[in-house]
Design a protein around this motif. Structure first.
Motif, PDB file in Angstrom:
ATOM      1  N   ASP A 144       0.824  -1.217   0.000  1.00 24.82           N
ATOM      2  CA  ASP A 144       0.000   0.000   0.000  1.00 24.82           C
ATOM      3  C   ASP A 144       0.856   1.263   0.000  1.00 24.82           C
ATOM      4  N   GLY A 145       0.284   2.321  -0.553  1.00 26.29           N
ATOM      5  CA  GLY A 145       0.849   3.666  -0.443  1.00 26.29           C
ATOM      6  C   GLY A 145       1.889   3.963  -1.505  1.00 26.29           C
ATOM      7  N   ASN A 146       2.063   5.215  -1.777  1.00 24.40           N
ATOM      8  CA  ASN A 146       3.096   5.664  -2.718  1.00 24.40           C
ATOM      9  C   ASN A 146       3.429   7.129  -2.462  1.00 24.40           C
ATOM     10  N   VAL A 147       4.651   7.498  -2.878  1.00 22.27           N
ATOM     11  CA  VAL A 147       5.188   8.831  -2.605  1.00 22.27           C
ATOM     12  C   VAL A 147       5.883   9.314  -3.870  1.00 22.27           C
ATOM     13  N   SER A 148       5.747  10.600  -4.162  1.00 22.69           N
ATOM     14  CA  SER A 148       6.520  11.178  -5.272  1.00 22.69           C
ATOM     15  C   SER A 148       6.984  12.580  -4.899  1.00 22.69           C
ATOM     16  N   THR A 177       6.279   0.379  -7.839  1.00 20.56           N
ATOM     17  CA  THR A 177       5.038  -0.358  -7.581  1.00 20.56           C
ATOM     18  C   THR A 177       5.321  -1.712  -6.924  1.00 20.56           C
ATOM     19  N   GLY A 178       4.403  -2.125  -6.063  1.00 15.69           N
ATOM     20  CA  GLY A 178       4.401  -3.500  -5.569  1.00 15.69           C
ATOM     21  C   GLY A 178       5.405  -3.831  -4.490  1.00 15.69           C
ATOM     22  N   ILE A 179       5.909  -2.827  -3.772  1.00 23.72           N
ATOM     23  CA  ILE A 179       6.902  -3.109  -2.728  1.00 23.72           C
ATOM     24  C   ILE A 179       6.429  -2.509  -1.409  1.00 23.72           C
ATOM     25  N   SER A 180       6.606  -3.263  -0.323  1.00 27.51           N
ATOM     26  CA  SER A 180       6.269  -2.714   0.997  1.00 27.51           C
ATOM     27  C   SER A 180       7.062  -1.436   1.228  1.00 27.51           C
ATOM     28  N   LEU A 185      14.088   3.726  -5.913  1.00 27.42           N
ATOM     29  CA  LEU A 185      13.193   4.776  -6.416  1.00 27.42           C
ATOM     30  C   LEU A 185      13.406   4.971  -7.915  1.00 27.42           C
ATOM     31  N   VAL A 186      12.328   5.342  -8.586  1.00 26.54           N
ATOM     32  CA  VAL A 186      12.323   5.457 -10.046  1.00 26.54           C
ATOM     33  C   VAL A 186      12.248   6.937 -10.418  1.00 26.54           C
ATOM     34  N   ILE A 187      12.971   7.324 -11.471  1.00 31.02           N
ATOM     35  CA  ILE A 187      12.844   8.701 -11.985  1.00 31.02           C
ATOM     36  C   ILE A 187      12.030   8.665 -13.272  1.00 31.02           C
ATOM     37  N   ILE A 188      11.006   9.525 -13.331  1.00 34.01           N
ATOM     38  CA  ILE A 188      10.195   9.639 -14.553  1.00 34.01           C
ATOM     39  C   ILE A 188      10.160  11.094 -14.995  1.00 34.01           C
ATOM     40  N   ASP A 189       9.791  11.314 -16.258  1.00 32.92           N
ATOM     41  CA  ASP A 189       9.589  12.691 -16.717  1.00 32.92           C
ATOM     42  C   ASP A 189       8.109  13.053 -16.601  1.00 32.92           C
ATOM     43  N   SER A 190       7.763  14.270 -17.029  1.00 28.43           N
ATOM     44  CA  SER A 190       6.385  14.735 -16.855  1.00 28.43           C
ATOM     45  C   SER A 190       5.399  13.961 -17.737  1.00 28.43           C
ATOM     46  N   GLY A 191       5.925  13.216 -18.723  1.00 27.98           N
ATOM     47  CA  GLY A 191       5.072  12.367 -19.550  1.00 27.98           C
ATOM     48  C   GLY A 191       4.962  10.946 -19.019  1.00 27.98           C
ATOM     49  N   MET A 192       5.470  10.727 -17.800  1.00 27.69           N
ATOM     50  CA  MET A 192       5.457   9.428 -17.112  1.00 27.69           C
ATOM     51  C   MET A 192       6.364   8.396 -17.782  1.00 27.69           C
ATOM     52  N   ASN A 193       7.305   8.852 -18.601  1.00 31.37           N
ATOM     53  CA  ASN A 193       8.303   7.946 -19.181  1.00 31.37           C
ATOM     54  C   ASN A 193       9.392   7.683 -18.138  1.00 31.37           C
ATOM     55  N   ALA A 229      14.097  -4.325 -12.458  1.00 25.58           N
ATOM     56  CA  ALA A 229      12.756  -4.381 -13.059  1.00 25.58           C
ATOM     57  C   ALA A 229      11.773  -3.419 -12.381  1.00 25.58           C
ATOM     58  N   TYR A 230      12.291  -2.495 -11.564  1.00 30.25           N
ATOM     59  CA  TYR A 230      11.381  -1.607 -10.845  1.00 30.25           C
ATOM     60  C   TYR A 230      10.641  -0.685 -11.808  1.00 30.25           C
ATOM     61  N   LYS A 231       9.329  -0.573 -11.532  1.00 28.46           N
ATOM     62  CA  LYS A 231       8.472   0.299 -12.342  1.00 28.46           C
ATOM     63  C   LYS A 231       7.826   1.327 -11.416  1.00 28.46           C
ATOM     64  N   PRO A 232       7.427   2.491 -11.965  1.00 33.60           N
ATOM     65  CA  PRO A 232       6.795   3.492 -11.095  1.00 33.60           C
ATOM     66  C   PRO A 232       5.483   2.983 -10.505  1.00 33.60           C
TER      67      PRO A 232
END
Ligand code: 13P
Length: 229
Positions: free
Chosen positions: A27-31, A44-47, A56-64, A71-74
Motif C-alpha cells: 500500500d501507499g506511494n510517494v513522489s 510499484t508492488g513493494i512494501s 526509487l524510479v525517476i520519470i519525466d512529466s510524460g510518465m516515461n 525491473a522496478y516500475k513506477p
C-alpha cells in the motif's frame, strides 16, 4: 537538497508510514518533483518498509521512465500523482496512504468537514471525500482534480487519503494532521459529537494562517461554514 538527500527523505517517509500502520503489504506511494522538472517516485508492488534509495524510479512529466534499477516500475498510482502536479504548480510532493482512522471515514463515505479543532482549521480546513475511482485508472485523477484547487488533503472514497505539499515534509505532515484529526473526530463522535467553532473564532484562526503562521498551500476558507450555516 541534493538528489540523494531527497531519495533518503522519501525512504524516511515510507518507513514512517509503515511503522505508523498507515500502509500494509505494498500500500501507499510517494513522489517528489525534482528541480530539473522530473519526478522521483516509489516503485510499484513493494512494501514501504523495504524501500531503499536505489529502488526509487525517476520519470519525466510524460510518465516515461528515465532511470530505474532492475525491473522496478513506477507506482501504479502515478497518474493520480501527476494530476496533482499538473493541476497545481505549487505542489512539490504527493503522499498516498491508508491511515486507518481517516480511511475509515473514506470507507464509511464520510468527509471530515467539521471546523472543530483549531490546528486543523488553520492547517487544512475542511477535508472532502472525493468520488470513487478504480485505482491506477484515469478515474482517480478525474475524481480528485476538481478538489485540488482548494484542498491539500483529500479522502478517496473506499480507498484512502492523499496529501500534497510544496515539499515532501509538508505533504507528510498533512497526512499526520489528517490521521490525528480523524482519531479526534471519532473520539468526539463517541462522546456525543464535536462542537464546531463559531464563525468569529474561525475568522481569527484564518487570520493567523495568513498573517502569523504563513502556511503554504490551499485552504477552502468559509465554504464549509457557509454551506452549513
Ligand atoms: P503501488 O504499489 O503501485 O504504488 O500501489 C499501492 C497502492 O496503494 C494502490 O492504491
Amino acid at each position: 537538497m541534493d538528489y540523494m538527500e531527497i531519495r533518503e527523505q522519501i525512504c524516511d517517509v515510507c518507513h514512517k508510514m509503515w511503522q505508523l500502520g498507515w500502509v500494509a503489504a505494498n500500500d501507499g506511494n510517494v513522489s517528489v518533483k525534482l528541480p530539473d522538472g522530473n519526478f522521483l517516485v516509489t516503485p510499484t508492488g513493494i512494501s514501504k518498509s523495504f524501500i531503499t534509495p536505489e529502488k526509487l524510479v525517476i520519470i519525466d512529466s510524460g510518465m516515461n521512465v528515465l532511470s530505474a534499477e532492475g525491473a522496478y516500475k513506477p507506482s501504479s498510482e502515478i497518474k493520480m500523482h501527476m494530476r496533482c502536479y499538473t493541476e497545481r504548480e505549487d505542489v512539490g510532493a504527493v503522499v498516498h496512504a491508508h491511515p486507518p482512522t481517516a480511511t475509515g471515514y473514506a470507507v464509511a463515505g464520510k468527509s471530515l468537514d467539521e471546523y472543530s479543532m483549531i490546528e486543523t482549521v488553520i492547517a487544512i480546513g475542511s477535508i472532502p471525500l472525493t468520488p470513487y475511482g478504480t485505482p491506477s485508472t484515469d478515474e482517480v485523477p478525474e475524481a480528485i482534480a476538481p478538489y485540488l484547487a482548494e484542498h491539500d488533503v483529500l479522502l478517496l472514497q473506499n480507498h484512502g487519503a492523499l496529501t500534497v505539499g510544496c515539499d515532501l515534509i509538508t505533504a507528510y505532515y498533512r497526512m499526520e494532521t489528517l490521521e490525528l484529526f480523524a482519531k479526534i473526530s471519532l473520539t468526539a463522535h463517541l462522546l456525543g459529537g464535536a462542537r464546531e467553532i463559531d464563525k468569529p473564532q474561525i475568522d481569527k484562526l484564518l487570520y493567523l494562517r495568513e498573517n502569523y503562521y504563513h502556511v503554504t498551500g490551499r485552504h477552502p476558507g468559509y465554504k464549509h461554514y457557509n454551506n452549513k450555516n
